[in-house]
Design an enzyme around this catalytic site. Sequence first.
Site, PDB file in Angstrom:
ATOM      1  N   GLY A  76       0.809  -1.213   0.000  1.00  0.00           N
ATOM      2  CA  GLY A  76       0.000   0.000   0.000  1.00  0.00           C
ATOM      3  C   GLY A  76       0.840   1.260   0.000  1.00  0.00           C
ATOM      4  O   GLY A  76       1.941   1.300  -0.545  1.00  0.00           O
ATOM      5  N   GLU A  77       0.281   2.322   0.600  1.00  0.00           N
ATOM      6  CA  GLU A  77       0.998   3.594   0.755  1.00  0.00           C
ATOM      7  C   GLU A  77       1.352   4.238  -0.584  1.00  0.00           C
ATOM      8  O   GLU A  77       2.277   5.048  -0.659  1.00  0.00           O
ATOM      9  CB  GLU A  77       2.265   3.393   1.602  1.00  0.00           C
ATOM     10  CG  GLU A  77       1.997   2.800   2.964  1.00  0.00           C
ATOM     11  CD  GLU A  77       3.238   2.221   3.618  1.00  0.00           C
ATOM     12  OE1 GLU A  77       4.356   2.644   3.240  1.00  0.00           O
ATOM     13  OE2 GLU A  77       3.098   1.349   4.478  1.00  0.00           O
ATOM     14  N   GLY A  78       0.660   3.868  -1.658  1.00  0.00           N
ATOM     15  CA  GLY A  78       0.916   4.455  -2.961  1.00  0.00           C
ATOM     16  C   GLY A  78       1.942   3.721  -3.794  1.00  0.00           C
ATOM     17  O   GLY A  78       2.177   4.094  -4.954  1.00  0.00           O
TER      18      GLY A  78
END
Length: 376
Positions: A319-321
């Site tokens: 996640g987190e971009g």
Amino acid sequence: MNLDDFSDLIERPDGGVRRDAEEHRERLIVPPGALGRLDELGEWLSAAQQAVPVKPIEQPRVVLFAGDHGVAELGVSGRAAGTTHELVRATLDGATPLAVLARRFSVPVRIVDAGLDCDPELLPESVVRHRVRRGSGRIDIEDAMTAEEAEQAVRLGIAIADEEADSGTDLMVLGDLSVGGTTAASTLIAALCGTDASVVTGRGGAGIDDLAWMRKCAAIRDALRRARPVLGDQLELLATVGGADLAAMTGFLLQCAVRRLPVILDGVVSSACALVAQRAAFRAPDWWLAGQVSGEPAQTKALDRMALNPLLDQGVIVGEGSGALLALPLVQAAAALAAELPERAPSDTGEDVEKDGEKVGDEAGATVANGGSADD
């Protein structure tokens, strides 16, 4: 504020320009279809930019909306509740996968604190200055925020989108930094898709064991009971079971579509916000790309509902971009190929060419077809 008003403000990418881009593609030296999905991406970018050939992606930017979610107190995440600021600090220090990729790809990263549960002094003023509230409520038993805070968060996302568009950003990579965010996102998706909690409950980017998964499923089930009565109002839905960061991302996505600014979505959180935005403005998804398959079942349902096909499936669940940023070079490659590949010579396309001032080719073929000689 009524999010439905965005429906009148958002237009689809230019269909006429896309047809021009398709015709341009047919004239390139590489046969149509030989580049697979890169052809489709190049034509989509042309329509978004209203330019043929497509312009290169020169100023992409990552925007991460950050927030803590009260539901994390139930042990539904692999990280402790209220620790999202540690993820923010690690990203700022260059010590997360997203930060490493952004450094490698030379893409600037902007972090927006919409609802972190920490003292503002722990982070740079540039990060915390937009905070709507400190953390969100436990959505299984209380609202994530008030209606006024939900509107403030949506307006924050709109303002960030305007700032990026005005600064010349030509492609956005959207992600989130949160603890408990996938629980809120899965609740939104289950509510909007009419599914049960067990169908959408995943294990999050941090990974959780079976017991934590059961707690997460129960929290989503309880939050769903609170979400269903307010499905007719997207803003109220975000206030009830969303969070300041999710509301800000929803406003950001809608305003990016208004400003004709393409966005690459990351995982389940950005997909949930996109689904809420689609409910308000059905043309908005035409401005978004799904960057990657996150492994979250809720993301799959949301993307199916929006008819968005992820660009990558590499098993990246952090996640987190990160997954969306991994897709950026693919989009840039599509733009470069569409813009820089030369066209075939006229003789290679069957078009008429001139020789010694006389047109040959189709006319000569027509003479032969009519029973004459090409030498007549």
